[in-house]
Design a protein around this motif. Structure first.
Motif: not given
Length: 207
Positions: A138-153, A155-164
């Motif tokens: 989430f270090r830039s708006f572009g990366n954040a948009m792509m990451l949120v789009l990935r989470f909407s599918t 893909e590993n949103w729970n693993g990323f959440m635990r990492e955060m």
């Protein structure tokens, strides 16, 4: 190699048939040929196919020639829509529902936009780890948009959440910004920067 040659011969044969069909219609209907939307669509497909054939045979080294030709080859399949009644009904229904789909898409984009901004605000200073890396952060708006789009599918949103949620050793709860040594948020900041080491996102991560 032989298979490629056979496909090329078939492609040229169908292109010739489509061109002859269009020429006969134009000869018969004259200017009225272009009154029908499907005829205009056919003419664009045929024109694009002819241009693709010319590029393939005389300007073969131009970049993207194959992609250009494949695009119009695929578009030929849409010609079936006007000849199959059930398929034409589905196509008309899809075309009629486009404005509603645009509204839904706009609402989803707004939702992604809000979550991306919140992600940059809350999690941009988290250090890299197994899940958080130069591609997913989430270090830039572009990366954040792509990451949120990935989470909407999903893909590993729970693993990323635990990492955060994990706070690495020596993390800073509220990192202070030093103008003389800014944070390393992207590759262009190196080497005159300091690595970020913010603590885990806490409760906001679940939101």
């Amino acid at each position: 190699h032989q298979k490629t040659e056979v496909l090329e011969v078939i492609n040229i044969a169908f292109s010739f048939i489509f061109v002859m069909e269009a020429l006969l219609k134009i000869f018969t209907l004259r200017a009225r040929y272009f009154d029908d939307n499907w005829n205009r669509f056919d003419f664009i497909i045929i024109l694009g196919t002819c241009i693709g054939q010319f590029l393939a045979h005389y300007v073969s080294d131009i970049a993207g020639t194959a992609s250009f030709m494949n695009l119009f080859r695929i578009c030929r399949l849409l010609r079936l829509v006007k000849s199959v009644k059930n398929l034409r009904m589905l196509f008309n229904t899809l075309f009629t529902s486009l404005p509603s789909m645009i509204n839904v898409g706009g609402l989803l984009f707004l939702l992604f936009f809000i979550y991306a901004i919140c992600g940059v605000q809350l999690f941009s200073l988290l250090p890299y780890s197994d899940q958080i890396n130069d591609q997913a952060n989430f270090r830039s708006f572009g990366n954040a948009m792509m990451l949120v789009l990935r989470f909407s599918t999903g893909e590993n949103w729970n693993g990323f959440m635990r990492e955060m949620l994990i706070s690495q050793e020596g993390c800073e709860e509220s990192p202070s910004f030093n103008p003389d040594l800014p944070w390393c948020l992207n590759e262009s900041d190196y080497p005159n920067c300091s690595e970020v080491n913010g603590c885990g996102g806490g409760l906001f991560t679940y939101i």
